[in-house]
Design a protein around this motif. Structure first.
Motif, short mmCIF file in Angstrom:
data_model
loop_
_atom_site.label_atom_id
_atom_site.label_comp_id
_atom_site.label_asym_id
_atom_site.label_seq_id
_atom_site.Cartn_x
_atom_site.Cartn_y
_atom_site.Cartn_z
N TYR A 145 0.86 -1.19 0.00
CA TYR A 145 0.00 0.00 0.00
C TYR A 145 0.90 1.23 0.00
CZ TYR A 145 -3.70 -3.22 1.41
OH TYR A 145 -4.58 -4.26 1.46
N VAL A 153 1.17 5.36 0.72
CA VAL A 153 0.56 6.53 1.37
C VAL A 153 1.31 7.78 0.90
CG1 VAL A 153 0.14 7.68 3.58
CG2 VAL A 153 -0.06 5.19 3.42
N HIS A 184 -3.84 2.89 -2.66
CA HIS A 184 -3.06 3.98 -2.08
C HIS A 184 -3.97 4.96 -1.37
CE1 HIS A 184 -4.09 6.98 -5.20
NE2 HIS A 184 -4.11 5.94 -6.01
N PHE A 185 -3.37 5.70 -0.43
CA PHE A 185 -4.11 6.66 0.40
C PHE A 185 -3.44 8.02 0.30
CE2 PHE A 185 -4.45 2.45 2.30
CZ PHE A 185 -5.82 2.31 2.44
N ASP A 186 -4.22 9.07 0.07
CA ASP A 186 -3.69 10.44 0.01
C ASP A 186 -4.19 11.21 1.23
OD1 ASP A 186 -2.42 9.99 -2.41
OD2 ASP A 186 -4.11 10.70 -3.61
N ARG A 197 -3.51 9.11 12.32
CA ARG A 197 -3.93 8.65 10.98
C ARG A 197 -3.05 7.48 10.51
NH1 ARG A 197 -5.16 13.65 7.01
NH2 ARG A 197 -6.37 12.04 5.92
N LEU A 219 -4.05 3.50 9.64
CA LEU A 219 -3.70 2.77 8.41
C LEU A 219 -2.91 1.50 8.70
CD1 LEU A 219 -2.82 5.81 6.10
CD2 LEU A 219 -4.78 4.26 5.88
#
Ligand SMILES: [Zn+2]
Length: 294
Positions: A46, A48, A90-92, A111, A115
């Motif tokens: 993943y 970030v 993916h995380f923004d 945060r 995750l």
């Protein structure tokens, strides 16, 4: 010093990697070969991205477009980086670029803890919180938050509301930290993954000419009735060959020192290094000295 070599098959199957960058080009320029390698060898990955890259232009090159256009361009580039490296998602986090120096560290830690617990991360790749010569506040703020989150995510009283939502405590004790001037404890052979690293760098086009330097130079030379054999064939090949020749010099030189073609350097922190695990010497002592209870 450990040289981490290429592993046959998928020895890391079932393990989860969280790769964290402040900007869309951090991992491409520092650790993309290692991220690609770990995923090829079985990790579920993943990605970030902490900032929204709204100040994202290339040093000395200037970037056409407005701040808003930088946001959209880098968002698209980051999607492509995640795809090229084989990440599952993916995380923004969308913090303002260059403004992370005074974001709430506790919020960012919270945060990242969320995750880590959500994806059940076993390993992280990210900026080194202990490195020298770092001038970008986004890099060191994210680095600090990740270091704290890796430890706190394993604790039963921190952010306990996560458990009511179905998550479990999950510490991360396996860390590959990269830096401008790293304290190198591990070198990873990325020769096999070099094309993915090249394509991850090539994906960053919003930050100025970036990944399109090769095709730009090719067009510039053509106007002057010249050509470079390095940039022949087509624009994509020109971009790739330019990156290999000029952007990966350091990776090639590092590789040469360790007898491989290309390498990446890390301050690697191994499981148990933080003292969270019981010292294995205690278990050996128990095995040797324990007697039946009276
Ligand atoms: Zn950066």
């Amino acid at each position: 010093m450990v040289l981490e070599r290429s592993n046959p098959g998928q020895p890391h199957k079932g393990r989860v990697l969280l790769a964290l960058q402040a900007h869309s080009d951090d991992i491409p320029l520092s650790a993309a070969g290692t991220v690609a390698k770990l995923i090829e060898e079985g990790y579920t990955g993943y990605l970030v991205r902490a900032s929204n890259d709204d100040m994202g232009d290339a040093p000395g090159l200037g970037t056409p477009g407005t701040i808003g256009e930088h946001v959209l361009g880098n968002e698209r580039d980051n999607d492509e980086v995640a795809r090229v490296l084989g990440c599952k998602a993916h995380f923004d986090l969308n913090y303002s670029n260059h403004r992370m120096g005074d974001v709430s560290l506790n919020e960012l830690i919270g945060r990242v803890i969320f995750l880590i617990r959500l994806v059940k991360a076993d390993t992280v790749v990210g900026w080194d919180p202990w490195a020298h010569d770092e001038e970008n506040p986004d890099h060191y703020t994210l680095a600090k938050a990740v270091e704290a989150a890796c430890w706190m995510a394993g604790r039963a009283h921190d952010y306990a509301e996560h458990f009511a939502a179905g998550l479990q405590p999950k510490a991360v004790q396996d860390k590959y930290y990269f830096a401008r001037r790293p304290e190198i404890t591990r070198v990873v052979d990325i020769s096999k993954q070099i094309d993915k690293r090249v394509d991850a760098i090539r994906a960053n086009v919003a930050k100025g000419p970036g990944g399109h330097c090769g095709s730009r130079l090719r067009a510039e030379l053509a106007k002057r009735n010249q050509r470079l054999p390095l940039l022949d064939d087509d624009d994509v090949t020109a971009d790739r060959n330019y990156i290999k020749e000029f952007s990966l010099t350091h990776s090639r030189e590092l590789g040469r020192q360790y007898g491989v073609e290309y390498a990446e350097a890390f301050h690697y922190i191994a499981p148990g290094a933080a003292g969270a695990d019981r010292d294995p010497r205690i278990d050996s002592y128990v095995k040797e000295h324990a007697v039946p209870a009276k």
